[in-house]
Every structure is written in structure tokens, then in C-alpha cells.
Design an enzyme around this catalytic site. Structure first.
Site, short mmCIF file in Angstrom:
data_model
loop_
_atom_site.label_atom_id
_atom_site.label_comp_id
_atom_site.label_asym_id
_atom_site.label_seq_id
_atom_site.Cartn_x
_atom_site.Cartn_y
_atom_site.Cartn_z
N HIS A 118 0.85 -1.32 -0.12
CA HIS A 118 0.19 0.08 0.08
C HIS A 118 0.84 1.22 -0.26
O HIS A 118 1.96 1.07 0.49
CB HIS A 118 -0.89 0.10 1.21
CG HIS A 118 0.00 -0.05 2.70
ND1 HIS A 118 0.60 1.05 3.14
CD2 HIS A 118 0.03 -1.21 3.41
CE1 HIS A 118 0.94 0.52 4.20
NE2 HIS A 118 0.74 -0.88 4.41
N HIS A 131 -0.99 4.32 4.85
CA HIS A 131 -0.58 4.24 6.25
C HIS A 131 1.04 3.99 6.31
O HIS A 131 1.47 3.45 5.20
CB HIS A 131 -1.17 3.57 7.37
CG HIS A 131 -1.11 2.25 7.10
ND1 HIS A 131 -1.67 1.32 6.25
CD2 HIS A 131 -0.21 1.33 7.85
CE1 HIS A 131 -1.27 0.10 6.36
NE2 HIS A 131 -0.32 0.04 7.52
#
Length: 261
Positions: free
Chosen positions: A105, A117
Site C-alpha cells: 500500500h 498508512h
């Protein structure tokens, strides 16, 4: 030829938000579904690695506590590392010809990225290594470089692939979904994304020798901005820059990452 695959869950094609990845705060049905999707993507990646010439494959279950898939779920041609490996991010990485970041991610704060994040959405706000804003792609790539292993492929959403292009221009990028927000994505059919992962993994293994190491200049200075002022570490090696931010200098990224844990 030895290939190492480290997985995360947020970048799996079928995951579109935190309800899929947080066992104690998400929906149990979606968490179970995400684990099945993760296993399918791992197996698709293993197939591609074998087609590309890999003779030894290690899969590191890298999300949360490292117990997202079971041995029976994973292709028998790969070994699986689960659970804690204290002081080491990628156990048994040595001697690998390439590292694949599967299901990754984008870093914290990336607009439109699914589950963006850096390490912890609850405690970490921003991270810099040697002054460069860094997410988990950068952390893993630097640590792999310290073990003489290049990153050869990254899979995840479109924002993840854009971040990978900045850090690892030689690595194969495998875009499996399009992010609209932290909890929203356009998701293709699993058959399509798994076939793409196999194709990209085969290509990555075949070109592994062309991928350079990503190395951080030493000594390494890590700066971390925390979410809460109450989380600042108490140790003379840490320099407190403000009520939420500390800085630490060590001889490697891995040592800075695991310092005083």
C-alpha cells in the site's frame, strides 16, 4: 534461483478498506475473505516465480502478527514464514536473488490510496529516512538492499505503483486495483488480477539481475512523527524534535527500525 515474497494485506486486489484487514475492529466475514484472496495472490505469484526460473521460494506473511494464511493454503513449492521474527524484518532473506512486495500500500497521507498508512495508522503519522518521506515500500527496499537483495516487483493499487516507480524504477509494477479513497476502490475480477500477478512475477524473476540495490546513505537518520505526544520514547539515543517527533541515527535502516524494541 532464490526469490523472496513478502506480503501485506492492504494491497490485495479485493481489499477496499479497513473492514477487510483488522480482525478485532473489522468484519469477520470480510477478514476471512481477504485471507483467501491473499492466499490466491500468493499462489499466483509463486506460479509466476517458478515460470521465471525460481528454484527456491520463501513467502513471508508480513501483515499484522504474520498469521494471515496457513501452510495448507499456500503452494507447496514455496516455504512459508509466519509469526514473529524478533529484530529481523525479512527472516532468511540472505542469498535471495530478488524480493517481491506483494499486496503493498502507499505511504501515510497519499491521496486516494486504499488503506494508506506507514506501519501503524494508529501511532505513526509520518516517517523520514535521511530526510526523504518514506513508506513501507521504502523501508523494505532499504532493508533488502542492506542484505544485498534488490526489489524486483511491487503489487498494489495505482497509488502504490506510482510510489514504487519513484523508489524502484527498475522493478516490475503490478497494478491490481484503482484507489478512490482510504476505504474505496475499483476492483477487477480475481481471475484477471491473479493472472496479471503471475505474468508480472514471471517477468520480474527473469529480469532480476537487472534490478539495482536500493541503498540508504550511512549513517542512517530516521525521523518519526507520532500521532500521540504520549508515545515519545525515553532513551538517550533519541532526539526529541517536538512533542510528537523524534530522530534517531544508527548504522543501518534495519537497526534504526528495530532499535530499543
Amino acid at each position: 534461483m532464490k526469490i523472496y515474497i513478502v506480503t501485506d494485506n492492504e494491497g490485495i486486489a479485493g481489499v477496499s478498506g479497513a473492514n477487510y484487514i483488522v480482525p478485532d475492529r473489522g468484519r469477520p466475514d470480510l477478514v476471512a475473505h481477504a485471507r483467501k484472496l491473499l492466499a490466491d495472490e500468493i499462489n499466483a505469484c509463486v506460479e509466476g516465480c517458478v515460470r521465471g526460473g525460481a528454484t527456491e521460494i520463501i513467502v513471508r506473511d508480513g501483515h499484522g502478527d504474520g498469521h494471515n494464511v496457513t501452510r495448507e493454503m499456500i503452494d507447496p513449492r514455496a516455504d512459508l514464514i509466519c509469526g514473529a521474527t524478533p529484530g529481523v524484518l525479512l527472516a532468511d532473506l540472505e542469498g535471495s536473488d530478488g524480493l517481491i512486495l506483494l499486496g503493498y500500500h502507499a505511504k501515510a497521507g497519499t491521496p486516494g490510496a486504499v488503506c494508506e498508512h506507514t506501519m501503524s495508522s494508529l501511532t505513526w503519522q509520518n516517517l523520514w529516512i535521511n530526510g526523504r518521506s518514506t513508506g513501507e515500500i521504502g523501508i523494505c527496499s532499504y532493508i533488502a538492499g542492506e542484505h544485498n537483495v534488490p526489489v524486483i516487483m511491487v503489487s498494489g493499487d495505482d497509488k502504490t505503483c506510482a510510489e514504487a516507480a519513484e523508489w524502484l524504477p527498475h522493478a516490475v509494477r503490478c497494478e491490481v486495483k484503482k484507489g478512490f479513497s482510504c476505504h474505496g476502490a475499483r476492483i477487477p475480477a480475481p481471475a484477471k488480477t491473479n493472472a496479471l500477478i503471475t505474468e508480472c512475477a514471471e517477468k520480474a524473476v527473469k529480469k532480476a539481475k537487472e534490478c539495482p540495490l536500493l541503498l540508504a546513505e550511512k549513517p542512517v537518520t530516521m525521523r518519526l512523527e507520532l500521532v500521540s505526544r504520549q508515545l515519545l520514547p525515553v532513551h538517550p539515543a533519541y532526539k526529541h524534535l517536538d512533542a510528537r517527533t523524534w530522530e534517531l541515527t544508527q548504522e543501518s535502516v534495519e537497526k534504526a527500525f528495530f532499535f530499543n524494541l
